[in-house]
Write a protein that holds these residues in place. Structure first.
Motif, PDB file in Angstrom:
ATOM      1  N   ALA A 173      19.425  -7.911  10.813  1.00 56.90           N
ATOM      2  CA  ALA A 173      18.147  -7.681  11.494  1.00 56.90           C
ATOM      3  C   ALA A 173      18.007  -8.592  12.704  1.00 56.90           C
ATOM      4  N   SER A 174      18.521  -9.808  12.593  1.00 56.34           N
ATOM      5  CA  SER A 174      18.422 -10.773  13.687  1.00 56.34           C
ATOM      6  C   SER A 174      19.374 -10.401  14.816  1.00 56.34           C
ATOM      7  N   LYS A 175      18.852 -10.300  16.042  1.00 53.02           N
ATOM      8  CA  LYS A 175      19.686  -9.931  17.184  1.00 53.02           C
ATOM      9  C   LYS A 175      20.743 -10.984  17.467  1.00 53.02           C
ATOM     10  N   LYS A 176      20.398 -12.272  17.308  1.00 48.78           N
ATOM     11  CA  LYS A 176      21.381 -13.322  17.618  1.00 48.78           C
ATOM     12  C   LYS A 176      22.502 -13.359  16.587  1.00 48.78           C
ATOM     13  N   ILE A 177      22.183 -13.096  15.319  1.00 43.93           N
ATOM     14  CA  ILE A 177      23.232 -13.045  14.306  1.00 43.93           C
ATOM     15  C   ILE A 177      24.045 -11.763  14.462  1.00 43.93           C
ATOM     16  N   GLN A 178      23.372 -10.692  14.818  1.00 42.20           N
ATOM     17  CA  GLN A 178      24.072  -9.436  15.054  1.00 42.20           C
ATOM     18  C   GLN A 178      25.050  -9.574  16.213  1.00 42.20           C
ATOM     19  N   ARG A 179      24.670 -10.342  17.223  1.00 38.99           N
ATOM     20  CA  ARG A 179      25.558 -10.556  18.362  1.00 38.99           C
ATOM     21  C   ARG A 179      26.806 -11.330  17.923  1.00 38.99           C
ATOM     22  N   ARG A 180      26.628 -12.335  17.087  1.00 38.23           N
ATOM     23  CA  ARG A 180      27.778 -13.080  16.575  1.00 38.23           C
ATOM     24  C   ARG A 180      28.654 -12.179  15.707  1.00 38.23           C
ATOM     25  N   ARG A 181      28.024 -11.304  14.941  1.00 33.52           N
ATOM     26  CA  ARG A 181      28.798 -10.345  14.138  1.00 33.52           C
ATOM     27  C   ARG A 181      29.633  -9.447  15.040  1.00 33.52           C
ATOM     28  N   ALA A 182      29.042  -8.972  16.140  1.00 32.70           N
ATOM     29  CA  ALA A 182      29.764  -8.106  17.073  1.00 32.70           C
ATOM     30  C   ALA A 182      30.943  -8.837  17.702  1.00 32.70           C
ATOM     31  N   LYS A 183      30.755 -10.108  17.997  1.00 33.27           N
ATOM     32  CA  LYS A 183      31.854 -10.899  18.565  1.00 33.27           C
ATOM     33  C   LYS A 183      33.010 -11.012  17.576  1.00 33.27           C
ATOM     34  N   LEU A 184      32.687 -11.245  16.313  1.00 37.19           N
ATOM     35  CA  LEU A 184      33.730 -11.337  15.282  1.00 37.19           C
ATOM     36  C   LEU A 184      34.397  -9.981  15.080  1.00 37.19           C
TER      37      LEU A 184
END
Length: 555
Positions: free
Chosen positions: A247-258
């Motif tokens: 749900a968190s955009k900043k955590i989602q962004r880190r997920r996308a990077k991984l």
């Protein structure tokens, strides 16, 4: 881009303790509701310690552990280290007797000590590397033992510190990332830098729930596993461990990077289908580019062309723009489509010969300085600027929006830039940029920029090099560079701050009487125009901005 300070303050020997206290206070004030019971207990216990025990705890927390030998510890500012250690042990923050697995135990030993303690088990292996010795012992010793049992009281005392998880969380909440540590901690009141006063309260803080902290660390652990996978099967299994969308955009962004990192690793070993499925879950570059390349490899040129045109119509950064121009002709040819590769606009070139010059120390001057001295005169001053002047003007113009209070943009009070400065949503998060464009359109921007320069001079900003951007140079630039030129330059910088802050020409020559200027890229013998420089020069030509390339040969 901010230069290092010209002096080093005379720090007290326990300066690091003040730093750590500041860090703990900062985290406690803003994240007390998110701290676990263990973290709350650690913070409370820390404040109950005496000065020496606090110093020792911070010293050890800053070193690689978790095992510390007493004979390796010596800190002049700690009056009685043994008493400090005992205080920590009594408080449950340090341990003298703790079960140690073999790998933790041997990490604190030299090869000579290893052979001394295990001479019977290592007979005939004295010439082997330490890693081989350890591998040999691991088959024989599977149970954990405390330090004294392992050493049979031969190597003095050792202490075990098991607070790294807690320290890591405190550092994460303070720095906003997992790679900075206590050794990088510099405080404002040490006199090194002055920082902007931006809001970091509950409304603007980086993490808003304990789940977000745990999710962050789970992604870090997966990234660490990626670094050590040794087989395709292990890599595929790692991909299955990726969590669902957050749900968190900043955590989602880190997920996308991984996701991009794991997908690329799978792509390299030929697992194209799984890699494609992962890339489709990522909104970050270079996911679209990799999908296009995979479609091309699978000869699905129609789908590749469709996706490529989406990329061309709405690129995220300069890399996507550049890569699309390289891929498009190839795919168009496969589909028998007409596609004319973009050609760079012609740039005015000068070919000059100069005599090499030296400075007062008889050292050769750089070719840029030789050309600058040749061009510079009272009526047309020539300045070596490269990436500092235009980005500095941009930084002053953008200042209010750079340091706007945006949720998650700032983790601590010692940042030269917001955390999202290089992210794709930087502009979207700052609606006030529209008003800054209006300042240029109505040509009131010089007042704004000079006001920021006066009020903020010396305040740390990633984009502004204060040691270079003098008031005289600022006035000269604002007088000679037209508003429309600055606007299109700022537009390109804002499109991709990370990549477009480099590649600008070496020199700017001003003509104050004519209110004009020219930029000059200098190339010495054997040097050539780099890709980022070519893109800037092409952009200048498209927008009528005066720029030249001087190719220099020595006489």
């Amino acid at each position: 881009m901010t230069e290092s300070p010209p002096f080093t303050p005379n720090l007290p020997p326990d300066y690091y303790l003040n730093n750590f206290r500041f860090l703990v206070d900062w985290v406690k004030d803003r994240y007390a509701d998110l701290l676990s019971d263990d973290e709350q207990k650690f913070v409370q216990g820390f404040y109950l310690l005496g000065h020496d025990a606090q110093c020792l705890l911070v010293r050890l927390s800053s070193r690689k552990g978790p095992l510390f030998r007493r004979d390796k510890l010596d800190y002049s500012e700690i009056k009685n280290l043994d008493d400090a250690a005992q205080e920590l042990i009594s408080a449950g923050l340090l341990h003298r007797h703790f079960p140690l697995p073999l790998d933790v135990f041997v990490s604190s030993l030299t090869k000579v000590e290893l052979l001394l303690l295990f001479r019977e088990q290592l007979t005939g292996l004295r010439q082997a590397r330490k890693e081989i010795l350890v591998e040999h012992l691991q088959h024989q010793f599977t149970e954990a033992r405390d330090w004294q049992s392992w050493t049979e009281n031969q190597l003095g005392e050792a202490f075990y510190l098991d607070n790294q998880r807690i320290i890591n969380n405190l550092l994460l909440l303070f720095f906003g990332n997992s790679y900075q540590n206590l050794t990088e901690f510099v405080l404002q009141d040490l006199g090194l830098y002055r920082y902007e006063n931006y809001p970091i309260d509950h409304q603007h803080r980086l993490f808003n729930s304990r789940d977000e902290i745990d999710q962050y660390w789970s992604l870090i652990q997966l990234r660490e596993q990626l670094d050590v996978v040794t087989s395709i099967d292990a890599l595929i299994e790692l991909a299955t461990k990726l969590p669902a969308a957050y749900a968190s955009k900043k955590i989602q962004r880190r997920r996308a990077k991984l996701i991009n990192q794991i997908a690329y690793a799978l792509e390299r070993v030929g697992e194209y289908q799984i890699a494609m499925q992962l890339y489709e879950q990522s909104h970050l570059t270079p996911a679209r580019e990799r999908r296009i390349r995979l479609l091309e490899k699978q000869e699905n040129f129609s789908a590749a062309w469709t996706l490529l045109n989406e990329l061309i119509a709405n690129p995220q950064n300069e890399h996507e723009l550049q890569i699309s121009q390289r891929i498009a002709p190839r795919i168009a040819k496969k589909l028998s489509l007409d596609f004319h590769k973009k050609k760079f606009s012609p740039v005015n070139e000068q070919h000059q010969m100069f005599t090499p010059l030296v400075n007062e120390l008889n050292e050769p001057l750089r070719v840029e300085e030789v050309v600058r001295l040749f061009l510079n005169n009272e009526n047309a001053p020539c300045v070596y600027t490269e990436n500092t002047l235009l980005t500095g003007l941009f930084g002053l113009w953008l200042w209010p929006e750079t340091f706007r209070g945006v949720e998650g943009a700032f983790a601590n009070p010692f940042q030269a830039a917001p955390l999202d400065m290089h992210q794709e949503n930087f502009t979207a998060n700052r609606p006030g940029i529209a008003a800054l464009w209006q300042l240029i359109d109505n040509e009131t921007y010089p007042t704004h920029i000079k006001k920021i320069w006066t009020e903020k001079f010396g305040t740390t900003n990633y984009l502004v090099n204060w040691s270079f951007l003098s008031e005289e140079l600022l006035e000269l630039a604002l007088h000679c560079i037209p508003a429309q030129h600055l606007k299109v330059i700022f537009e390109r910088l804002l499109f991709d701050i990370k990549n477009n802050c480099s590649g600008l020409p070496d020199l700017i020559q001003f003509y104050p009487a004519q209110k004009s200027y020219r930029m000059i890229e200098v190339k010495g013998p054997g040097d050539r125009i780099q890709d980022n420089q070519a893109r800037w020069l092409d952009y200048f030509m498209q927008h009528g901005i005066p720029a030249e390339v001087w190719y220099v040969r020595w006489k």
